[in-house]
Design an enzyme around this catalytic site. Sequence first.
Site, short mmCIF file in Angstrom:
data_model
loop_
_atom_site.label_atom_id
_atom_site.label_comp_id
_atom_site.label_asym_id
_atom_site.label_seq_id
_atom_site.Cartn_x
_atom_site.Cartn_y
_atom_site.Cartn_z
N ASP A 141 0.86 -1.18 0.00
CA ASP A 141 0.00 0.00 0.00
C ASP A 141 0.89 1.22 0.00
O ASP A 141 2.06 1.15 0.40
CB ASP A 141 -0.86 -0.05 1.28
CG ASP A 141 -2.02 0.92 1.26
OD1 ASP A 141 -2.09 1.75 0.34
OD2 ASP A 141 -2.83 0.85 2.19
N LYS A 142 0.37 2.34 -0.48
CA LYS A 142 1.15 3.59 -0.39
C LYS A 142 0.25 4.67 0.19
O LYS A 142 -0.97 4.59 0.13
CB LYS A 142 1.72 4.01 -1.74
CG LYS A 142 0.75 4.45 -2.80
CD LYS A 142 0.41 5.87 -2.89
CE LYS A 142 1.24 7.00 -3.19
NZ LYS A 142 0.35 8.21 -3.34
N HIS A 143 0.88 5.67 0.76
CA HIS A 143 0.08 6.77 1.29
C HIS A 143 0.85 8.07 1.19
O HIS A 143 2.04 8.12 1.51
CB HIS A 143 -0.28 6.50 2.75
CG HIS A 143 -1.44 7.34 3.20
ND1 HIS A 143 -2.74 6.88 3.15
CD2 HIS A 143 -1.51 8.60 3.67
CE1 HIS A 143 -3.55 7.82 3.58
NE2 HIS A 143 -2.83 8.88 3.90
N SER A 144 0.16 9.09 0.74
CA SER A 144 0.77 10.42 0.69
C SER A 144 0.29 11.20 1.90
O SER A 144 -0.87 11.06 2.32
CB SER A 144 0.32 11.11 -0.60
OG SER A 144 0.37 12.49 -0.44
N THR B 2 -7.82 11.49 -2.36
CA THR B 2 -7.98 10.54 -3.46
C THR B 2 -9.45 10.17 -3.72
O THR B 2 -9.88 10.06 -4.86
CB THR B 2 -7.16 9.28 -3.16
OG1 THR B 2 -5.79 9.68 -3.08
CG2 THR B 2 -7.30 8.23 -4.23
N ARG C 34 -10.70 16.78 12.58
CA ARG C 34 -9.41 17.48 12.48
C ARG C 34 -9.46 18.49 11.34
O ARG C 34 -8.93 19.58 11.44
CB ARG C 34 -8.27 16.47 12.24
CG ARG C 34 -7.92 15.69 13.48
CD ARG C 34 -6.99 14.54 13.13
NE ARG C 34 -5.79 15.01 12.49
CZ ARG C 34 -5.17 14.37 11.48
NH1 ARG C 34 -5.64 13.25 11.02
NH2 ARG C 34 -4.09 14.86 10.96
N SER D 266 -3.29 8.57 12.01
CA SER D 266 -4.33 8.57 10.98
C SER D 266 -3.90 7.70 9.81
O SER D 266 -4.64 6.84 9.33
CB SER D 266 -4.57 10.03 10.54
OG SER D 266 -5.15 10.10 9.26
N LYS E 71 -5.02 3.40 8.99
CA LYS E 71 -5.71 3.00 7.76
C LYS E 71 -4.91 1.93 7.02
O LYS E 71 -5.46 1.01 6.43
CB LYS E 71 -5.92 4.21 6.85
CG LYS E 71 -7.02 5.14 7.36
CD LYS E 71 -7.31 6.24 6.37
CE LYS E 71 -6.18 7.20 6.22
NZ LYS E 71 -6.43 8.57 6.63
N LYS E 72 -3.59 2.09 7.07
CA LYS E 72 -2.75 1.10 6.39
C LYS E 72 -2.92 -0.26 7.06
O LYS E 72 -3.02 -1.28 6.41
CB LYS E 72 -1.27 1.50 6.43
CG LYS E 72 -0.91 2.86 5.84
CD LYS E 72 -1.26 3.02 4.40
CE LYS E 72 -2.60 3.67 4.21
NZ LYS E 72 -3.07 3.78 2.84
#
Length: 434
Positions: free
Chosen positions: A79-82, A119, A167, A182, A186-187
């Site tokens: 998985d990726k997250h920005s 996203t 937030r 946060s 989720k990951k």
Amino acid sequence: MNPLVFIETKRDGGCHTPEELRQFVLACRKGEFRDYQIAAWLMAVYFQGLSPEELRAFTEALAESGHMVRLPEELHAVDKHSTGGVGDKGTLVVVPLVAACGVPVSKLSGRGLDFTGGTLDKLESIPGFRSGFSLEELQELVRTVGCAVAGHSLEIAPAEGLFYALRDVTGTVPSLPLIASSIVSKKLAGGASGFVFDVKCGSGAFMRTREDARNLARLLVDLSRDLGRKAKALVTDMDVPLGRWIGNAAEVLEAVHTLQGRGPKDTEELSLALAGAMLVLAGAASSREEGLRRVEKALRSGEGLEMFRRFVAAQGGTPGVADDPEGVLALAPSRWDLVAPETGWLDRIDARKVGVAMRLLGGGRLHKDDAIHPGVAAEVLVRPGGAVEAGSPVLRLHYDDEARLAEAKDALRDALVIVQEQPPRRSVVLEAVD
Ligand code: URA
């Protein structure tokens, strides 16, 4: 649990036990804490922080507030997250590219946060696209299509969705532990065994300095490893918007252009770097170079675009967006140009100011239940490093509500930085944290 005592403990710099944090998250889910009490606690954390033990417990409690996706270990799903930026359409390119290389991607994404885009808001500008899945549906999509992007639903990390929305409207976004919990919660709930983090740095990011970005990158990698996952972070430039388009529908458009091999250089470079790192993490490439070679091949051969088409169709969206994005995605009809105040070279377009203007025009939310205007966009007409003449257009707003334009124009005051010597080329990937 007594909400007042809990809030006062953090306000006064005390520590919560792991059990208290679990109870707190549960109580928020059950509505036993009011929004204003949760907001007060968030502000206390903003100022007082969380210890490593609190951070771990809070993150796990958020992840476990709903169902946890269980993917077979041997799938090596990544998985990726920005951490969030302006014009950041990386996920839309990276997810299908990685899946096209045979590495499954199970992704839980968020909506716009503060001045940054999200996203899910972007993908939902594709007619019919849906992101609210049950656990079984998500697992099935990852298994059959190769990738899936889901949002906060009642089943998956629901408490994180609640905190995230609060937030966004209480000035408590830029807190390292709140951002880290946060993202990592989720990951964890998404079920992948490895995560690549894109930690944005600069005016259009929550971390404005290189040092803060590096600290967040370290925190994300350490927290993920503490919780038993593989992780890597790239610190990337967000002082200027990414690519040529900013806005929900507009960024889908540019992601398709990138997958068609005709996207802006910075967007392509960032997407390949992240996707390549994900292959390495999944064990599908033995080095950074090999990872890059494989994802570049998937881009040039059109396999990434084909995967994008399949994934959009599987989630109910109009698959024709992959062939004719201009025909499927509608941009707002009215236009206004921001012009260069003087002749010279464009050093930068302040990413944060553009993000704030987008939000004011309706591309983001000011209240948690606001509807998004998907067609609102900003188009970069001159890229940083380009020559400009006084009075020539540099940034074009696409909008649909005259009443909102005045505020957006105001937000863009001094957004263009003009210099008298051609600035050096900007790098998009600044450093890696393993
Ligand atoms: N992205 C997230 O998911 N959460 C944050 O807090 C910031 C960026």
